[in-house]
Design an enzyme around this catalytic site. Sequence first.
Site, PDB file in Angstrom:
ATOM      1  N   ARG A   1       0.223   7.541  -2.967  1.00  0.00           N
ATOM      2  CA  ARG A   1       0.697   8.663  -2.147  1.00  0.00           C
ATOM      3  C   ARG A   1       2.175   8.947  -2.397  1.00  0.00           C
ATOM      4  NH1 ARG A   1      -1.369   6.260   3.141  1.00  0.00           N
ATOM      5  NH2 ARG A   1      -1.863   4.590   1.672  1.00  0.00           N
TER       6      ARG A   1
ATOM      7  N   GLU B   1      -0.471 -12.529  13.137  1.00  0.00           N
ATOM      8  CA  GLU B   1       0.029 -11.325  13.791  1.00  0.00           C
ATOM      9  C   GLU B   1       0.042 -10.222  12.735  1.00  0.00           C
ATOM     10  OE1 GLU B   1       1.108 -10.824  16.904  1.00  0.00           O
ATOM     11  OE2 GLU B   1       0.849 -12.889  17.593  1.00  0.00           O
TER      12      GLU B   1
ATOM     13  N   LEU C   1      -7.432  -4.723   7.066  1.00  0.00           N
ATOM     14  CA  LEU C   1      -7.126  -5.929   6.296  1.00  0.00           C
ATOM     15  C   LEU C   1      -7.580  -5.800   4.836  1.00  0.00           C
ATOM     16  CD1 LEU C   1      -5.833  -8.661   6.739  1.00  0.00           C
ATOM     17  CD2 LEU C   1      -7.992  -9.529   7.617  1.00  0.00           C
TER      18      LEU C   1
ATOM     19  N   ASP D   1       0.823  -1.211   0.000  1.00  0.00           N
ATOM     20  CA  ASP D   1       0.000   0.000   0.000  1.00  0.00           C
ATOM     21  C   ASP D   1       0.857   1.262   0.000  1.00  0.00           C
ATOM     22  OD1 ASP D   1      -2.284   1.484   0.027  1.00  0.00           O
ATOM     23  OD2 ASP D   1      -2.668   1.238   2.157  1.00  0.00           O
TER      24      ASP D   1
ATOM     25  N   GLU E   1     -11.887  -5.033  -5.668  1.00  0.00           N
ATOM     26  CA  GLU E   1     -12.428  -3.662  -5.615  1.00  0.00           C
ATOM     27  C   GLU E   1     -11.599  -2.694  -6.466  1.00  0.00           C
ATOM     28  OE1 GLU E   1     -11.992  -5.533  -2.693  1.00  0.00           O
ATOM     29  OE2 GLU E   1     -14.121  -6.042  -2.780  1.00  0.00           O
ATOM     30  N   ASN E   2     -10.371  -3.061  -6.792  1.00  0.00           N
ATOM     31  CA  ASN E   2      -9.491  -2.145  -7.520  1.00  0.00           C
ATOM     32  C   ASN E   2      -9.932  -1.849  -8.953  1.00  0.00           C
ATOM     33  OD1 ASN E   2      -6.436  -3.268  -5.856  1.00  0.00           O
ATOM     34  ND2 ASN E   2      -7.717  -1.500  -5.419  1.00  0.00           N
TER      35      ASN E   2
HETATM   36  C1  FPP Z   1      -1.916   0.058  -3.366  1.00  0.00           C
HETATM   37  O1  FPP Z   1      -1.407   1.369  -3.336  1.00  0.00           O
HETATM   38  C2  FPP Z   1      -1.353  -0.642  -4.479  1.00  0.00           C
HETATM   39  C3  FPP Z   1      -2.050  -1.229  -5.488  1.00  0.00           C
HETATM   40  C4  FPP Z   1      -3.512  -1.224  -5.549  1.00  0.00           C
HETATM   41  C5  FPP Z   1      -1.349  -1.884  -6.603  1.00  0.00           C
HETATM   42  C6  FPP Z   1      -0.133  -2.659  -6.235  1.00  0.00           C
HETATM   43  C7  FPP Z   1       0.514  -3.067  -7.473  1.00  0.00           C
HETATM   44  C8  FPP Z   1       1.836  -3.134  -7.675  1.00  0.00           C
HETATM   45  C9  FPP Z   1       2.859  -2.885  -6.640  1.00  0.00           C
HETATM   46  C10 FPP Z   1       2.332  -3.510  -9.007  1.00  0.00           C
HETATM   47  C11 FPP Z   1       1.839  -4.876  -9.361  1.00  0.00           C
HETATM   48  C12 FPP Z   1       2.799  -5.530 -10.108  1.00  0.00           C
HETATM   49  C13 FPP Z   1       3.256  -6.766  -9.913  1.00  0.00           C
HETATM   50  C14 FPP Z   1       4.426  -7.111 -10.692  1.00  0.00           C
HETATM   51  C15 FPP Z   1       2.666  -7.767  -9.010  1.00  0.00           C
HETATM   52  P1  FPP Z   1      -2.411   2.572  -3.566  1.00  0.00           P
HETATM   53  O2  FPP Z   1      -2.438   2.897  -5.001  1.00  0.00           O
HETATM   54  O3  FPP Z   1      -3.740   2.231  -2.977  1.00  0.00           O
HETATM   55  O4  FPP Z   1      -1.716   3.700  -2.764  1.00  0.00           O
HETATM   56  P2  FPP Z   1      -2.435   4.947  -2.079  1.00  0.00           P
HETATM   57  O5  FPP Z   1      -3.236   4.378  -0.946  1.00  0.00           O
HETATM   58  O6  FPP Z   1      -1.279   5.761  -1.625  1.00  0.00           O
HETATM   59  O7  FPP Z   1      -3.269   5.599  -3.117  1.00  0.00           O
END
Ligand code: FPP
Length: 244
Positions: A25, A211, A199, A21, A68-69
Amino acid sequence: MDYDNLPTFEVLPKHVGVIMDGNGRWAKKRGLPRYKGHVEGAKTFRKIGEFAADLGIKYITFYAFSTENWKRPKEEVSAIMDLFREYLKEALGRVEEDRKNGIRISFIGSREGIPADIRLLMKQVERIGRKEDRIMLNIAVNYGGRQEIAESVREIAEDVKKGRIKPSEIDMDMISSHLYTAGMPDPDLIIRPSGEQRLSNFLLWQSAYAEFWYSDVLWPDFTEEDFVEALRAYEHRSRRFGGV
Ligand code: FPP
């Protein structure tokens, strides 16, 4: 991190879950588009996955994309899918190296809605893994914990309907055996950086006794040292609560 002198641990979690996460940001803080945060996040993902293997962790599950993404802007979803596609191609081109390093990649989540070319790559990547590998690196894509439990229950209901099992035979093990994580140990430790302490539908059933470790570091800035800190915290907690 000195890779010739890796830290050792008295207790090591068998299975670690990581909620990646804070990418958005991280990018915003730098005046960059959100996808740049995911680009950096994907680098951190590679780094921590390999480091976990070096430390002797047997299972690690990264939350890359939740059910949800899909609600995110189209460009952001496709940027994440592009990164995922790139990683899968890279993994296929690196079969020998991964075999040497003993990294086996697999996926949890629903394949429905995932672009067809990516689904095919996922199948190919899963096929190259071997049982004797050092670490199982799971990537949760289009994953939702509640959806997973609902699907498990649906499958069991089908078995009841077909007369294969009786309702009285349904128990926790049966539900577990229908989850994406069937055959894997439950996560012992869940790591969530970026200051959020929830979570978010990740490994709901499986985290019953996990944990939790939180940190304010944004995922793209997450280092091997942060990972070690989480493992140290786990080492102390499990010692206090009835470890050997
Ligand atoms: C959450 O940060 C992150 C995601 C929803 C995407 C995670 C994906 C990757 C790290 C790349 C995936 C690639 C591979 C190779 C598995 P956010 O965007 O919700 O951050 P924020 O809360 O700061 O907006």
